[in-house]
Design a protein around this motif. Structure first.
Motif, mmCIF file in Angstrom:
data_model
loop_
_atom_site.group_PDB
_atom_site.id
_atom_site.type_symbol
_atom_site.label_atom_id
_atom_site.label_comp_id
_atom_site.label_asym_id
_atom_site.label_seq_id
_atom_site.Cartn_x
_atom_site.Cartn_y
_atom_site.Cartn_z
ATOM 1 N N VAL A 1 0.807 -1.191 -0.027
ATOM 2 C CA VAL A 1 0.198 -0.049 -0.130
ATOM 3 C C VAL A 1 0.852 1.422 0.070
ATOM 4 N N LEU A 2 0.685 1.999 -1.075
ATOM 5 C CA LEU A 2 1.516 3.342 -1.388
ATOM 6 C C LEU A 2 0.652 4.583 -0.298
ATOM 7 N N VAL A 3 1.440 5.195 0.490
ATOM 8 C CA VAL A 3 0.995 6.343 1.266
ATOM 9 C C VAL A 3 1.865 7.157 1.235
ATOM 10 N N SER A 4 1.707 8.599 1.637
ATOM 11 C CA SER A 4 2.131 9.940 1.844
ATOM 12 C C SER A 4 2.846 10.128 2.927
ATOM 13 N N ALA B 1 -0.250 6.508 8.468
ATOM 14 C CA ALA B 1 -0.676 5.443 8.132
ATOM 15 C C ALA B 1 -0.522 4.042 8.841
ATOM 16 N N LEU C 1 3.192 -1.028 4.219
ATOM 17 C CA LEU C 1 2.928 0.267 3.997
ATOM 18 C C LEU C 1 4.133 0.916 3.514
ATOM 19 N N ALA D 1 6.163 4.198 1.637
ATOM 20 C CA ALA D 1 6.040 5.912 1.591
ATOM 21 C C ALA D 1 7.540 5.923 1.002
ATOM 22 N N ARG E 1 6.001 9.282 -4.960
ATOM 23 C CA ARG E 1 5.384 10.625 -4.872
ATOM 24 C C ARG E 1 4.370 10.864 -6.060
ATOM 25 N N VAL F 1 1.322 8.358 -5.902
ATOM 26 C CA VAL F 1 0.448 8.784 -4.817
ATOM 27 C C VAL F 1 -0.510 10.113 -5.297
ATOM 28 N N GLU G 1 -3.536 7.372 -2.421
ATOM 29 C CA GLU G 1 -3.020 6.374 -1.478
ATOM 30 C C GLU G 1 -3.951 5.083 -1.886
ATOM 31 N N CYS H 1 -6.792 4.216 4.869
ATOM 32 C CA CYS H 1 -6.047 4.621 3.882
ATOM 33 C C CYS H 1 -6.452 4.529 2.397
ATOM 34 N N HIS H 2 -7.918 4.752 2.578
ATOM 35 C CA HIS H 2 -8.771 4.991 1.303
ATOM 36 C C HIS H 2 -9.056 3.437 0.608
#
Length: 295
Positions: free
Chosen positions: A27-30, A35, A70, A72, A84, A87, A92, A284-285
Protein backbone atom coordinates in the motif's frame (compact mmCIF):
# COMPACT_ATOMS: atom_id res chain seq x y z
CA UNK A 1 -6.96 -32.89 -34.05
CA UNK A 2 -7.30 -29.83 -31.84
CA UNK A 3 -3.64 -28.78 -31.89
CA UNK A 4 -4.04 -26.12 -29.17
CA UNK A 5 -5.68 -28.59 -26.80
CA UNK A 6 -3.01 -31.20 -27.54
CA UNK A 7 -0.20 -28.77 -26.71
CA UNK A 8 -1.90 -27.71 -23.49
CA UNK A 9 -2.33 -31.28 -22.31
CA UNK A 10 1.29 -32.19 -23.10
CA UNK A 11 2.96 -29.24 -21.39
CA UNK A 12 5.82 -29.69 -18.93
CA UNK A 13 5.03 -30.43 -15.26
CA UNK A 14 6.90 -27.19 -14.50
CA UNK A 15 3.84 -25.35 -15.80
CA UNK A 16 1.79 -26.80 -12.97
CA UNK A 17 0.63 -24.53 -10.12
CA UNK A 18 3.53 -22.96 -8.19
CA UNK A 19 1.63 -20.27 -6.23
CA UNK A 20 0.90 -21.33 -2.66
CA UNK A 21 -0.68 -18.19 -1.14
CA UNK A 22 -0.92 -14.42 -1.20
CA UNK A 23 2.31 -13.39 0.50
CA UNK A 24 1.73 -9.68 0.97
CA UNK A 25 0.09 -6.56 -0.37
CA UNK A 26 1.85 -3.22 -0.84
CA UNK A 27 0.00 0.00 0.00
CA UNK A 28 1.49 3.33 -1.05
CA UNK A 29 1.00 6.21 1.39
CA UNK A 30 2.25 9.78 1.61
CA UNK A 31 2.57 9.95 5.41
CA UNK A 32 4.02 6.70 6.77
CA UNK A 33 3.68 7.45 10.53
CA UNK A 34 0.02 8.41 10.06
CA UNK A 35 -0.67 5.27 8.01
CA UNK A 36 1.08 3.07 10.58
CA UNK A 37 -1.03 4.58 13.35
CA UNK A 38 -4.21 4.03 11.31
CA UNK A 39 -3.43 0.38 10.61
CA UNK A 40 -2.25 -0.34 14.13
CA UNK A 41 -5.68 0.87 15.21
CA UNK A 42 -7.53 -1.04 12.49
CA UNK A 43 -5.68 -4.32 12.93
CA UNK A 44 -5.24 -4.06 16.68
CA UNK A 45 -1.63 -5.17 16.14
CA UNK A 46 1.80 -3.59 16.26
CA UNK A 47 4.14 -3.41 13.25
CA UNK A 48 6.49 -6.37 12.88
CA UNK A 49 9.10 -4.77 10.62
CA UNK A 50 10.42 -1.32 9.70
CA UNK A 51 12.91 -0.99 6.87
CA UNK A 52 14.17 1.38 4.19
CA UNK A 53 15.92 0.93 0.88
CA UNK A 54 16.55 2.85 -2.33
CA UNK A 55 14.20 5.78 -1.81
CA UNK A 56 11.41 3.90 -0.02
CA UNK A 57 10.58 3.36 3.64
CA UNK A 58 8.21 0.59 4.61
CA UNK A 59 6.49 -0.97 7.61
CA UNK A 60 5.11 -4.51 7.68
CA UNK A 61 2.17 -5.85 9.63
CA UNK A 62 2.28 -9.65 9.53
CA UNK A 63 -0.88 -11.61 10.39
CA UNK A 64 -1.58 -15.34 10.53
CA UNK A 65 -1.67 -15.80 6.75
CA UNK A 66 -0.12 -12.76 5.04
CA UNK A 67 1.59 -9.39 5.46
CA UNK A 68 0.52 -5.84 4.70
CA UNK A 69 3.33 -3.50 3.65
CA UNK A 70 2.85 0.25 4.00
CA UNK A 71 5.34 2.09 1.79
CA UNK A 72 6.19 5.78 1.53
CA UNK A 73 8.83 7.80 -0.32
CA UNK A 74 12.09 8.54 1.49
CA UNK A 75 14.64 11.05 0.24
CA UNK A 76 14.90 12.42 -3.28
CA UNK A 77 15.99 9.50 -5.48
CA UNK A 78 14.22 8.06 -8.51
CA UNK A 79 12.26 5.52 -6.47
CA UNK A 80 11.08 8.17 -4.04
CA UNK A 81 9.91 10.38 -6.89
CA UNK A 82 8.07 7.49 -8.55
CA UNK A 83 6.20 6.78 -5.32
CA UNK A 84 5.33 10.45 -4.85
CA UNK A 85 4.08 10.69 -8.42
CA UNK A 86 2.02 7.50 -8.05
CA UNK A 87 0.36 8.80 -4.87
CA UNK A 88 -0.21 12.20 -6.47
CA UNK A 89 -1.84 10.73 -9.60
CA UNK A 90 -3.73 7.78 -8.11
CA UNK A 91 -4.01 8.59 -4.42
CA UNK A 92 -3.09 6.32 -1.53
CA UNK A 93 -3.94 2.68 -1.94
CA UNK A 94 -2.84 -0.69 -3.25
CA UNK A 95 0.25 -0.78 -5.44
CA UNK A 96 1.22 -4.46 -5.75
CA UNK A 97 0.00 -8.00 -5.18
CA UNK A 98 2.77 -10.39 -4.14
CA UNK A 99 2.16 -14.13 -4.35
CA UNK A 100 4.05 -16.70 -2.28
CA UNK A 101 5.70 -19.42 -4.36
CA UNK A 102 7.56 -22.57 -3.40
CA UNK A 103 10.28 -22.09 -6.04
CA UNK A 104 10.99 -18.69 -7.62
CA UNK A 105 13.05 -20.20 -10.46
CA UNK A 106 10.23 -22.56 -11.35
CA UNK A 107 7.75 -19.68 -11.26
CA UNK A 108 10.02 -17.66 -13.52
CA UNK A 109 10.03 -20.50 -16.08
CA UNK A 110 6.25 -20.76 -15.95
CA UNK A 111 5.79 -17.02 -16.47
CA UNK A 112 8.33 -17.04 -19.29
CA UNK A 113 6.67 -19.94 -21.12
CA UNK A 114 3.29 -18.26 -20.81
CA UNK A 115 4.61 -15.05 -22.36
CA UNK A 116 4.37 -12.87 -19.22
CA UNK A 117 7.94 -11.58 -19.67
CA UNK A 118 9.17 -12.02 -16.07
CA UNK A 119 12.11 -10.17 -14.56
CA UNK A 120 15.14 -12.34 -13.80
CA UNK A 121 14.99 -13.93 -10.35
CA UNK A 122 16.66 -11.61 -7.83
CA UNK A 123 18.11 -12.39 -4.42
CA UNK A 124 16.97 -9.76 -1.89
CA UNK A 125 17.98 -9.09 1.69
CA UNK A 126 16.55 -6.36 3.94
CA UNK A 127 17.19 -5.41 7.56
CA UNK A 128 14.90 -4.15 10.27
CA UNK A 129 15.85 -0.59 11.29
CA UNK A 130 15.46 -1.27 15.00
CA UNK A 131 16.68 -4.84 15.57
CA UNK A 132 18.93 -5.28 12.54
CA UNK A 133 17.32 -8.68 11.88
CA UNK A 134 17.52 -9.82 8.27
CA UNK A 135 14.80 -10.98 5.91
CA UNK A 136 15.80 -12.78 2.72
CA UNK A 137 13.80 -13.80 -0.31
CA UNK A 138 13.98 -14.53 -4.01
CA UNK A 139 11.55 -12.80 -6.33
CA UNK A 140 10.47 -12.30 -9.90
CA UNK A 141 7.82 -10.05 -11.43
CA UNK A 142 5.56 -10.39 -14.44
CA UNK A 143 5.43 -7.54 -16.95
CA UNK A 144 2.67 -5.20 -15.75
CA UNK A 145 1.63 -4.46 -19.34
CA UNK A 146 0.70 -8.16 -19.64
CA UNK A 147 -1.10 -8.52 -16.29
CA UNK A 148 -3.85 -6.02 -17.08
CA UNK A 149 -2.13 -3.21 -15.17
CA UNK A 150 -1.84 -5.05 -11.83
CA UNK A 151 1.72 -5.25 -10.51
CA UNK A 152 2.28 -8.94 -9.71
CA UNK A 153 5.34 -10.19 -7.82
CA UNK A 154 6.22 -13.77 -6.92
CA UNK A 155 8.29 -14.38 -3.75
CA UNK A 156 10.09 -17.36 -2.30
CA UNK A 157 10.88 -16.57 1.34
CA UNK A 158 13.98 -17.97 3.03
CA UNK A 159 12.18 -17.95 6.41
CA UNK A 160 8.89 -16.79 7.86
CA UNK A 161 8.55 -13.16 8.90
CA UNK A 162 8.06 -12.15 12.55
CA UNK A 163 4.38 -11.78 13.48
CA UNK A 164 2.62 -8.62 14.62
CA UNK A 165 1.67 -8.90 18.26
CA UNK A 166 -1.78 -7.85 19.44
CA UNK A 167 -2.02 -4.46 21.17
CA UNK A 168 -5.81 -4.33 21.63
CA UNK A 169 -8.79 -6.54 22.27
CA UNK A 170 -10.45 -8.34 19.35
CA UNK A 171 -7.57 -7.87 16.87
CA UNK A 172 -7.74 -8.79 13.19
CA UNK A 173 -6.67 -12.44 12.79
CA UNK A 174 -5.99 -12.84 9.08
CA UNK A 175 -6.94 -11.76 5.59
CA UNK A 176 -10.02 -13.44 4.17
CA UNK A 177 -10.17 -12.20 0.59
CA UNK A 178 -8.80 -9.63 -1.82
CA UNK A 179 -11.00 -7.95 -4.41
CA UNK A 180 -9.84 -7.10 -7.92
CA UNK A 181 -12.12 -4.99 -10.12
CA UNK A 182 -12.14 -5.72 -13.86
CA UNK A 183 -13.92 -4.47 -16.96
CA UNK A 184 -13.06 -7.65 -18.90
CA UNK A 185 -13.92 -10.71 -16.80
CA UNK A 186 -12.98 -13.24 -19.48
CA UNK A 187 -9.42 -11.95 -19.81
CA UNK A 188 -9.06 -11.60 -16.05
CA UNK A 189 -10.25 -15.18 -15.58
CA UNK A 190 -7.75 -16.36 -18.17
CA UNK A 191 -4.91 -14.56 -16.35
CA UNK A 192 -5.59 -15.75 -12.81
CA UNK A 193 -6.99 -19.16 -13.70
CA UNK A 194 -5.46 -20.58 -16.87
CA UNK A 195 -2.15 -18.71 -16.83
CA UNK A 196 -1.31 -18.37 -13.13
CA UNK A 197 -2.96 -21.66 -12.20
CA UNK A 198 -5.32 -20.54 -9.42
CA UNK A 199 -8.38 -22.73 -8.84
CA UNK A 200 -11.68 -21.06 -9.77
CA UNK A 201 -14.27 -22.11 -7.20
CA UNK A 202 -17.12 -19.75 -8.11
CA UNK A 203 -18.40 -17.90 -11.19
CA UNK A 204 -21.70 -16.17 -10.53
CA UNK A 205 -23.72 -13.40 -12.18
CA UNK A 206 -25.97 -11.23 -10.00
CA UNK A 207 -28.35 -8.58 -11.27
CA UNK A 208 -27.38 -6.08 -8.54
CA UNK A 209 -23.61 -6.43 -8.12
CA UNK A 210 -22.47 -7.91 -11.43
CA UNK A 211 -20.26 -10.92 -12.08
CA UNK A 212 -18.21 -12.47 -9.29
CA UNK A 213 -15.42 -14.99 -9.83
CA UNK A 214 -13.58 -16.51 -6.87
CA UNK A 215 -10.16 -18.18 -7.04
CA UNK A 216 -8.66 -20.13 -4.17
CA UNK A 217 -5.09 -19.19 -3.27
CA UNK A 218 -3.91 -21.10 -0.23
CA UNK A 219 -5.86 -19.84 2.77
CA UNK A 220 -7.14 -16.84 0.78
CA UNK A 221 -9.78 -16.09 -1.80
CA UNK A 222 -9.06 -13.82 -4.74
CA UNK A 223 -12.35 -12.22 -5.85
CA UNK A 224 -12.50 -10.80 -9.36
CA UNK A 225 -15.54 -8.58 -9.73
CA UNK A 226 -17.06 -7.12 -12.88
CA UNK A 227 -19.52 -4.29 -12.34
CA UNK A 228 -20.45 -2.79 -15.71
CA UNK A 229 -19.73 0.94 -15.52
CA UNK A 230 -19.85 3.39 -18.40
CA UNK A 231 -16.39 4.65 -19.32
CA UNK A 232 -14.49 1.98 -17.36
CA UNK A 233 -10.97 1.01 -18.43
CA UNK A 234 -11.28 -2.18 -20.47
CA UNK A 235 -7.52 -2.79 -20.53
CA UNK A 236 -6.63 -2.36 -16.87
CA UNK A 237 -7.82 -4.14 -13.73
CA UNK A 238 -7.51 -2.64 -10.26
CA UNK A 239 -6.62 -3.94 -6.82
CA UNK A 240 -9.77 -2.67 -5.16
CA UNK A 241 -10.63 -3.88 -1.64
CA UNK A 242 -9.79 -6.25 1.20
CA UNK A 243 -11.63 -8.33 3.77
CA UNK A 244 -10.21 -9.11 7.23
CA UNK A 245 -11.20 -12.04 9.45
CA UNK A 246 -12.19 -11.47 13.07
CA UNK A 247 -13.24 -13.92 15.76
CA UNK A 248 -15.84 -11.59 17.29
CA UNK A 249 -17.29 -8.98 14.93
CA UNK A 250 -19.20 -7.11 17.62
CA UNK A 251 -16.12 -6.78 19.82
CA UNK A 252 -13.91 -5.72 16.90
CA UNK A 253 -16.46 -3.14 15.79
CA UNK A 254 -16.82 -1.77 19.33
CA UNK A 255 -13.04 -1.41 19.63
CA UNK A 256 -12.79 0.49 16.36
CA UNK A 257 -15.77 2.75 17.03
CA UNK A 258 -14.30 3.65 20.42
CA UNK A 259 -11.05 4.57 18.61
CA UNK A 260 -12.95 6.93 16.30
CA UNK A 261 -13.17 4.66 13.23
CA UNK A 262 -16.47 4.65 11.34
CA UNK A 263 -17.84 1.10 10.98
CA UNK A 264 -21.30 0.08 9.79
CA UNK A 265 -23.66 -2.07 11.84
CA UNK A 266 -23.06 -5.82 11.37
CA UNK A 267 -25.15 -7.58 8.74
CA UNK A 268 -25.39 -10.99 7.09
CA UNK A 269 -22.64 -11.55 4.52
CA UNK A 270 -23.16 -12.69 0.94
CA UNK A 271 -21.34 -15.88 1.78
CA UNK A 272 -23.60 -18.17 3.85
CA UNK A 273 -22.55 -18.47 7.46
CA UNK A 274 -20.84 -15.07 7.71
CA UNK A 275 -21.48 -11.71 9.35
CA UNK A 276 -19.80 -8.59 7.99
CA UNK A 277 -19.33 -4.89 8.69
CA UNK A 278 -17.85 -2.22 6.42
CA UNK A 279 -15.03 0.02 7.64
CA UNK A 280 -15.68 3.58 6.39
CA UNK A 281 -12.53 5.36 7.64
CA UNK A 282 -9.01 4.72 8.84
CA UNK A 283 -7.90 2.41 6.03
CA UNK A 284 -5.91 4.74 3.73
CA UNK A 285 -8.88 4.91 1.34
CA UNK A 286 -8.96 1.14 0.75
CA UNK A 287 -12.50 -0.38 0.75
CA UNK A 288 -12.39 -2.63 3.80
CA UNK A 289 -14.69 -5.31 5.21
CA UNK A 290 -14.61 -7.21 8.50
CA UNK A 291 -15.82 -10.82 8.34
CA UNK A 292 -16.80 -13.24 11.07
CA UNK A 293 -17.29 -16.91 10.27
CA UNK A 294 -20.25 -18.23 12.23
CA UNK A 295 -19.89 -21.66 13.81
Amino acid sequence: MDVGRHVTDQRSPELGPAITAIDHLVVLVSDLPAAVTAYQTLLGRMPAWHGSDDGAESVLFTLDNMSLELMAPAGSGDTAERIRNAVKLQGEGFASLCFRVSDAARMYRRLDRLGLQPDPVAEVERHDKQSGAALKWRRTRAATALTRGVRLFFLELAAERPRSGAVAAAPIKAMDHLVISTADPERAAALYGARLGLDMVLDRLHHEWGRLMCFRCGDHTLEVVHRPVAGSDAEHDKLWGISWRVDDLDAARARLVQAGVTVTEPRAGRKPGTRVATVRSGSCHIPTLLVQMLR
